[in-house]
Write a protein that holds these residues in place. Structure first.
Motif, mmCIF file in Angstrom:
data_model
loop_
_atom_site.group_PDB
_atom_site.id
_atom_site.type_symbol
_atom_site.label_atom_id
_atom_site.label_comp_id
_atom_site.label_asym_id
_atom_site.label_seq_id
_atom_site.Cartn_x
_atom_site.Cartn_y
_atom_site.Cartn_z
ATOM 1 N N HIS A 373 0.964 -1.237 -0.486
ATOM 2 C CA HIS A 373 -0.320 -0.146 0.373
ATOM 3 C C HIS A 373 0.429 1.559 -0.373
ATOM 4 O O HIS A 373 0.039 1.967 -0.848
ATOM 5 C CB HIS A 373 -0.597 0.335 1.044
ATOM 6 C CG HIS A 373 -1.968 -0.796 1.318
ATOM 7 N ND1 HIS A 373 -2.071 -2.274 1.843
ATOM 8 C CD2 HIS A 373 -3.060 -0.888 0.312
ATOM 9 C CE1 HIS A 373 -2.938 -2.715 1.434
ATOM 10 N NE2 HIS A 373 -3.365 -2.326 0.862
ATOM 11 N N LEU A 374 2.081 1.199 0.265
ATOM 12 C CA LEU A 374 2.649 2.314 0.734
ATOM 13 C C LEU A 374 3.600 2.389 -0.194
ATOM 14 O O LEU A 374 3.070 3.594 -0.728
ATOM 15 C CB LEU A 374 4.245 2.078 2.235
ATOM 16 C CG LEU A 374 5.027 3.109 2.291
ATOM 17 C CD1 LEU A 374 4.282 4.532 2.018
ATOM 18 C CD2 LEU A 374 5.826 2.993 2.834
ATOM 19 N N VAL A 375 3.772 1.331 -1.430
ATOM 20 C CA VAL A 375 4.260 2.100 -2.646
ATOM 21 C C VAL A 375 3.048 2.074 -3.460
ATOM 22 O O VAL A 375 3.330 3.713 -4.973
ATOM 23 C CB VAL A 375 4.870 0.510 -3.080
ATOM 24 C CG1 VAL A 375 5.570 0.773 -4.930
ATOM 25 C CG2 VAL A 375 6.401 0.297 -2.874
ATOM 26 N N ILE A 376 1.813 1.780 -3.410
ATOM 27 C CA ILE A 376 0.808 3.193 -4.789
ATOM 28 C C ILE A 376 1.123 4.067 -3.830
ATOM 29 O O ILE A 376 0.647 4.949 -4.813
ATOM 30 C CB ILE A 376 -0.039 1.363 -4.589
ATOM 31 C CG1 ILE A 376 -0.006 0.481 -4.980
ATOM 32 C CG2 ILE A 376 -1.031 2.531 -4.670
ATOM 33 C CD1 ILE A 376 -1.472 -0.693 -5.412
ATOM 34 N N GLU A 377 -0.017 4.630 -2.378
ATOM 35 C CA GLU A 377 0.608 5.740 -2.072
ATOM 36 C C GLU A 377 1.697 6.413 -2.243
ATOM 37 O O GLU A 377 1.454 8.030 -3.518
ATOM 38 C CB GLU A 377 0.475 5.560 -0.840
ATOM 39 C CG GLU A 377 -0.532 5.646 -0.054
ATOM 40 C CD GLU A 377 -1.350 6.344 -0.452
ATOM 41 O OE1 GLU A 377 -1.306 7.065 -0.787
ATOM 42 O OE2 GLU A 377 -3.001 5.112 -0.064
ATOM 43 N N LEU A 378 2.883 5.563 -2.761
ATOM 44 C CA LEU A 378 3.977 7.297 -3.370
ATOM 45 C C LEU A 378 3.764 7.109 -4.782
ATOM 46 O O LEU A 378 4.239 7.827 -5.367
ATOM 47 C CB LEU A 378 5.011 6.535 -2.983
ATOM 48 C CG LEU A 378 6.004 6.224 -1.567
ATOM 49 C CD1 LEU A 378 6.735 5.221 -1.198
ATOM 50 C CD2 LEU A 378 5.975 7.827 -0.933
ATOM 51 N N GLY A 379 3.605 5.672 -5.532
ATOM 52 C CA GLY A 379 3.102 5.855 -7.122
ATOM 53 C C GLY A 379 1.473 7.123 -6.853
ATOM 54 O O GLY A 379 1.824 8.243 -8.253
ATOM 55 N N VAL A 380 1.249 7.714 -6.257
ATOM 56 C CA VAL A 380 -0.188 8.886 -6.120
ATOM 57 C C VAL A 380 0.986 9.786 -6.594
ATOM 58 O O VAL A 380 0.741 10.890 -7.375
ATOM 59 C CB VAL A 380 -1.270 9.152 -5.253
ATOM 60 C CG1 VAL A 380 -1.902 9.605 -5.416
ATOM 61 C CG2 VAL A 380 -2.262 7.586 -5.608
ATOM 62 N N LEU A 381 1.979 9.980 -5.554
ATOM 63 C CA LEU A 381 2.850 11.042 -5.353
ATOM 64 C C LEU A 381 3.731 11.574 -6.573
ATOM 65 O O LEU A 381 3.616 12.652 -7.612
ATOM 66 C CB LEU A 381 3.724 11.256 -4.158
ATOM 67 C CG LEU A 381 4.961 12.267 -3.998
ATOM 68 C CD1 LEU A 381 3.982 13.508 -4.234
ATOM 69 C CD2 LEU A 381 5.855 11.414 -2.798
ATOM 70 N N ALA A 382 3.830 10.708 -7.335
ATOM 71 C CA ALA A 382 4.577 10.004 -8.533
ATOM 72 C C ALA A 382 4.112 10.798 -9.759
ATOM 73 O O ALA A 382 4.701 11.703 -9.935
ATOM 74 C CB ALA A 382 5.649 9.274 -8.965
#
Length: 547
Positions: A373-382
């Protein structure tokens, strides 16, 4: 000393070039051990160790952790000679002649550890730690009122007798009201605040404005309020599971007509029967239940801290759940704010929780994050950073609004799709948990605050389609343990150089590899797959991080 090869901080420090912030990790865990829960100290490197130069962010553990650091490093303290120049007056022929004189005095300074270069006014570890607590720290910035974030501060207030000033608790209003009503209430703990019946006055409350107070500050610092010498803050509310009790100060209603999140007893994705049986197949395939509109999302906070000297910023999250499983997704607006700062070269790091490894099923998150989930949240930032990237040779020209290739469109003020994905796109899973080595994908959400389309197992890997017709791959994060199709968020790495510091890791207290190593390995595997470009560091208590 830098992070070791695994990316976790050792007993020394994690150092950035020309850092603006020093962050001391008093507590890196999220329980269940009471001596390692969330507690941070933050200061601007442009300021010396002086009164009001240190900010506490959460204080589940606090004074005891400061004492422990002094006990470890005080034996290596060193004497430094300081020359003091003064003028002595001599009467000559009726006139005063001043002759400069020099006096050399030896003072004791910390030589190693997080408090290096601090002048020590006392001899013992506990006395010097109390000096830091009483004199250097003036404000406690609290993300939310759970005990693992406030217990240390509440107990430590007993050491505030005979001090000259109140301590300030700064937080969003819901957190202030919870602390006021349920901690400093004369029952759980004496009312040591300056509000309410029987107030003693050791503590004052500073209610922050969600999203920042636009009447304060200007330019890049607009909306920020000073919280200690050299640092200012702006806060956003985020969701941390579901508030089961009907208390007005403990949660926020969703923009939807119904509201729910996660709690230890109920999940919008699962019934009690499903949770007890452990069957993730039934949990993932069932329809979404209708939930009472009185249910609320529990409020937590994410804080941007701004160094007034350099203009650099760091983002610190309290406990937070994924937007992809929240009925009140609010993290996307934090990423929107962060993207502009990162694109401008102002955001130096993100401290964010990752409480469990990827074996934790979505129905048992309790308002927390896992690596997937954290990586997908960071994907939103990206994706938001990419949207701000220069286009067509025009520096600073933002990209047009994204349109996911599955047909969902976003208006300019939306952070979630206008309509949820249809149920026939959700494919049943075959496993109730995920091995650390597997490639991951979150369950299909009812809402998605991301501007990316995360495809299902039986569909082609999704693409982000720009309004100009160009496209790029969305991240492929699978949860079924199967082999992922290759994916890239972008041809470059939008989060290149960003340090992501992991906090609030929950120790399962079992044999085998440490949970920190497992979480770090899983984060690094996901990052290699989708190529965000950020560096993950798992924090450790008693260390410093320089950003």
């Amino acid at each position: 000393m830098k992070a070791d090869g695994r990316g976790s901080a050792d007993a020394g420090t994690v150092q950035s070039a020309s850092p603006a912030f020093q962050i001391i990790i008093l507590g890196a865990g999220g329980g269940p051990k009471e001596d390692n829960v969330t507690g941070l100290l933050v200061r601007s490197t442009a300021r010396p160790w002086t009164r009001d130069s240190v900010l506490a962010v959460d204080a589940g553990v606090h004074l005891a952790a400061i004492i422990k650091i002094f006990e470890e490093h005080l034996p290596r303290a060193s004497l430094r000679k300081t020359t003091i120049t003064s003028a002595a007056a001599t009467l000559v022929n009726g006139d005063n002649l001043y002759t400069p004189t020099e006096t050399t005095k030896a003072k004791l300074y910390m030589s190693t550890g997080p408090f290096a270069n601090l002048e020590l006014p006392h001899e013992t570890a506990k006395a010097n730690a109390t000096y830091v607590f009483r004199s250097l720290i003036s404000t406690y910035l609290i993300t939310h009122p759970h005990l693992d974030h406030v217990a240390g501060f509440a107990i430590n207030t007993a050491a505030l007798q005979q001090t000259l000033r109140r301590k300030r608790v700064a937080a969003l209003p819901s957190t202030i009201e919870a602390i006021k009503e349920h901690i400093f209430n004369g029952i759980i703990w004496p009312n040591l605040s300056d509000e309410g019946e029987g107030a003693v006055g050791f503590v004052s409350y500073d209610r922050l404005v969600d999203g920042g107070n636009v009447a304060l500050g200007d330019g890049e610092g607009r909306g920020y309020i000073e919280v200690c010498d050299g640092l200012a803050v702006k806060g956003w509310s985020v969701s941390h599971g579901e508030c089961m009790r009907q208390i007005h100060h403990q949660g926020s209603y969703s923009s939807e007509s119904t509201e729910a999140g996660y709690s230890p007893y109920y999940s919008r994705r699962s019934s009690r029967k499903d949770m007890s049986s452990g069957s993730m197949d039934s949990i993932r395939s069932q329809s979404f239940p209708q939930v009472s509109p009185e249910k609320k999302a529990y409020d937590s906070a994410a804080y941007f801290l701004r160094d007034e000297h350099s203009g650099k910023e760091v983002l610190i999250f309290g406990d937070v759940e994924p937007d992809s499983v929240s009925l009140n997704p609010r993290t996307a607006r934090v990423w929107q704010d962060a993207a502009a700062k990162l694109s401008a070269g102002l955001l130096t790091g993100v401290l964010i929780e990752c409480s469990y490894d990827d074996s934790q099923p979505d129905g048992m998150l309790f308002g927390h994050l896992t690596p997937r989930h954290l990586v997908i949240e960071l994907g939103v930032l990206a994706s938001k950073v990419r949207a701000l990237a220069p286009q067509d040779g025009r520096p600073g020209s933002p990209r047009k609004r994204k349109r996911p290739s599955n047909g969902h469109k976003f208006s300019s003020d939306e952070t979630q799709p206008r309509r949820p994905p249809s149920r026939h796109h959700v494919r049943r899973r075959t496993r109730s948990s995920v091995s650390p080595s597997s490639s991951l994908r979150p369950e299909s959400p009812r809402h998605s605050s991301s501007e990316m389309a995360l495809t299902n197992d039986d569909a082609e890997l999704g693409s982000i389609v720009e309004e100009d017709g160009s496209s790029h791959k969305a991240p492929s994060i699978r949860q079924d343990g199967g082999e992922s199709k290759p994916s890239m968020i972008t041809t470059n790495k939008p989060l290149e150089g960003l340090k992501v510091i992991i906090i609030h890791v929950k120790d399962p207290l079992r044999d085998g590899p440490s949970i920190e190593e497992t979480i770090l390995q899983q984060l690094q595997e996901h990052e290699r797959e989708i190529q965000l470009g950020c560096t993950f560091i798992v924090s450790q208590s008693g260390t410093s991080i320089w950003l």
